[in-house]
Motif scaffolding. Structure first.
Motif, short mmCIF file in Angstrom:
data_model
loop_
_atom_site.label_atom_id
_atom_site.label_comp_id
_atom_site.label_asym_id
_atom_site.label_seq_id
_atom_site.Cartn_x
_atom_site.Cartn_y
_atom_site.Cartn_z
N ALA A 249 0.81 -1.22 0.00
CA ALA A 249 0.00 0.00 0.00
C ALA A 249 0.85 1.27 0.00
N ILE A 250 2.11 1.14 0.30
CA ILE A 250 2.97 2.33 0.36
C ILE A 250 4.17 2.11 -0.56
N SER A 251 4.64 3.19 -1.19
CA SER A 251 5.77 3.04 -2.11
C SER A 251 7.04 3.52 -1.43
N ARG A 252 8.12 3.08 -2.02
CA ARG A 252 9.45 3.45 -1.52
C ARG A 252 9.62 4.97 -1.47
N GLN A 253 9.19 5.60 -2.54
CA GLN A 253 9.36 7.05 -2.64
C GLN A 253 8.55 7.78 -1.56
N GLN A 254 7.33 7.31 -1.34
CA GLN A 254 6.47 7.89 -0.31
C GLN A 254 7.14 7.77 1.05
N MET A 255 7.73 6.61 1.29
CA MET A 255 8.38 6.36 2.57
C MET A 255 9.59 7.29 2.75
N VAL A 256 10.41 7.41 1.71
CA VAL A 256 11.60 8.27 1.79
C VAL A 256 11.17 9.70 2.12
N GLU A 257 10.13 10.18 1.44
CA GLU A 257 9.66 11.55 1.67
C GLU A 257 9.13 11.73 3.09
N LEU A 258 8.39 10.73 3.56
CA LEU A 258 7.82 10.80 4.90
C LEU A 258 8.92 10.88 5.97
N ILE A 259 9.91 10.00 5.83
CA ILE A 259 10.99 9.96 6.83
C ILE A 259 11.76 11.28 6.80
N GLN A 260 11.97 11.79 5.60
CA GLN A 260 12.68 13.07 5.45
C GLN A 260 11.94 14.18 6.20
#
Lengths: 229, 264
Positions: free
Chosen positions: B96-107
């Motif tokens: 349900a979540i993409s790698r890019q979304q995760m990177v942006e969120l953590i950032q």
């Protein structure tokens, strides 16, 4: 290979012509012709096998064989007829009925620093040197020798393409699986291989593991192992 | 700018979530602003271990899909002012979540917090890849069992291949009595096999079960041995040199007295 990239060796099974496949093909062709021409009568009638140190195209092998034939050489037929001319190249294999030492094949060497971990695999068409450990679940496959300055706990396969003169050395040899030249070793259960540097080799039909001895020991001097000649 | 640390293990059930909860509470206890991110979508547990389950309104998916602002999804801890949780979604799965979304969120989280602790799901598939994607550092948790150590080795290999800086190791659920009898791998054995730096050793402690059920991290309890180990781990993450615990049985009163008198 030194000199002109061609070494002709006399064996019980006829002539073995070792070729440096990295050289320019036209140059190699000319060199082969020169060599055969210079000793025309001497080579005439002998059987031969071509043994490139790297896989060569079938077409090129055929061309070289053609040259040999014109100088009166006959392709080696093999003992059970299995080693038909060109078959080593066909299989992409340097499997030759030769008494050459593995050092003369001049395989490329791969250096790797760091541990090879569970699930990682290293495949190399030559010798492999690893500064680190091969962990349980990791695999190394090499066409030549495998030398590990560290511990082997995983699977190691030397002489992958049938080269039974390949050896496996490690500072601590506790492999999960081990084979040389396609022959699997039957490994002792439990910690029966003593600690300390060990070498695994194919000797008289079986894989033998023993502590690494100095190069001047009789076993090594017999030219069976990694110490050629 | 804060630091994002992923806590991972490969094998399940070795104590990733417990470690995240305790290290997070430990760091917050030392005055750092910390957020715990549960990336185990579909199998969330961190909220339960933290005792914050009933406060969830929005989750990580609501944030990345824009149904709420990041601030709205963050749950403040009951006990520690500086500790927050971003819970996982429980109805979807890892895809349900993409790698890019995760990177942006953590950032985004790193901009606001000193430490972003990412609770990684078990396995090496997409969930793992996503959890690792945004992290600067990694902590690998293992237990003194062959299967857990093998999986940790695999994970370390994958982290190295991702060109992250070398991960550090937490060895969880060690039983000193069994190690002493030779029935359990000791710390040295595991460090030799895994060849990475040790961050901490956590002893087996019944109190972990109690604290997990209660939803109160053991690190906040002054008597728990595991809690002590997690406090030490938190201090090591903060850059302090903390000696490793020694649980030799001669830690009793007489042994202490003897040491005090200079006889031990």
């Amino acid at each position: 290979m030194r000199g002109d990239g061609i070494i002709i060796k006399g064996t019980r099974k006829g002539l073995v012509i070792l070729l440096d496949a990295r050289r320019d093909f036209e140059e190699l062709k000319k060199k082969l012709e020169d060599r055969l021409a210079s000793a025309k009568d001497f080579f005439s009638g002998a059987s031969f096998t071509l043994s490139p140190n790297l896989p060569m195209e079938r077409k090129k092998i055929e061309e070289l064989e053609c040259i040999c034939r014109t100088y009166g050489l006959a392709p080696y037929q093999g003992e059970q007829g299995d080693a038909s001319p060109g078959s080593p190249a066909e299989k992409g294999v340097r499997e030759s009925p030769v008494s050459t030492t593995i050092a003369e094949l001049e395989l490329p060497v791969l250096f790797r620093e760091g541990n090879l971990r569970n699930g990682q695999e290293l495949i190399h068409p030559g010798h492999v040197v690893i500064l680190g450990n091969i962990h349980p679940g990791a695999t190394v496959k090499a066409s030549g020798h495998i030398l590990v300055l560290g511990s082997i706990y995983g699977s190691v396969h030397a002489g992958m393409e049938g080269e039974k003169k390949a050896a496996i050395l490690a500072l601590n040899l506790r492999p999960c699986r081990l084979s040389i030249g396609g022959v699997p070793a039957s490994l002792p259960e439990g910690p029966k291989i003593p600690p300390g540097p060990q070498i695994a080799r194919f000797i008289d039909g079986a894989i033998v593991i023993h502590p690494i001895t100095a190069p001047w020991s009789p076993l090594c001097r017999s030219g069976r192992g990694i110490y050629p000649g | 700018m804060g630091e994002a640390i992923v806590i991972t293990s490969g094998k399940g059930g070795v104590g990733k979530t417990t470690s995240v909860a305790n290290i997070g509470a430990g760091l917050a206890g030392y005055g750092k602003k910390v957020v715990l991110v549960d990336t185990d979508i579909g199998l969330r547990n961190l909220d339960v271990v933290m005792g914050l389950e009933n406060r969830i309104v929005y989750d990580i998916l609501d944030v990345v899909e824009g149904r709420c602002r990041l601030r709205q999804a963050l749950i403040k801890d009951k006990r520690l002012e500086q500790l927050f949780l971003l819970p996982a979604n429980q109805t979807k799965d890892k895809t349900a979540i993409s790698r890019q979304q995760m990177v942006e969120l953590i950032q985004q989280l790193k901009e606001e917090f000193d430490y972003v602790l990412i609770d990684c799901p078990a396995g090496i598939e997409m969930g793992f890849k996503n959890a690792v994607a945004g992290a600067d550092k990694a902590i690998v948790v293992t237990t003194p069992e062959i299967a857990a150590v093998r999986d940790a080795d695999r994970i370390i290999g994958l982290l190295e291949a991702a060109e992250m800086e070398p991960p550090r190791l937490i060895i969880n659920r060690v039983r000193p009595d069994m190690v002493k009898r030779g029935d359990m791998m000791d710390v040295e054995d595991m460090l030799e096999i895994l060849a990475i730096d040790l961050l901490g050793v956590v002893p087996e402690d019944e109190f972990i079960v109690i604290s997990t059920n209660r939803g109160e991290p053991a690190v906040l309890d002054g008597h728990s041995r595991a809690g002590q180990a997690y406090r030490n781990i938190s201090r090591r993450l903060l850059g302090e040199e903390v000696p490793f615990l020694n649980w030799d049985s001669n830690n009793g009163f007489m042994a202490k007295l003897r040491r005090f008198l200079g006889l031990g």
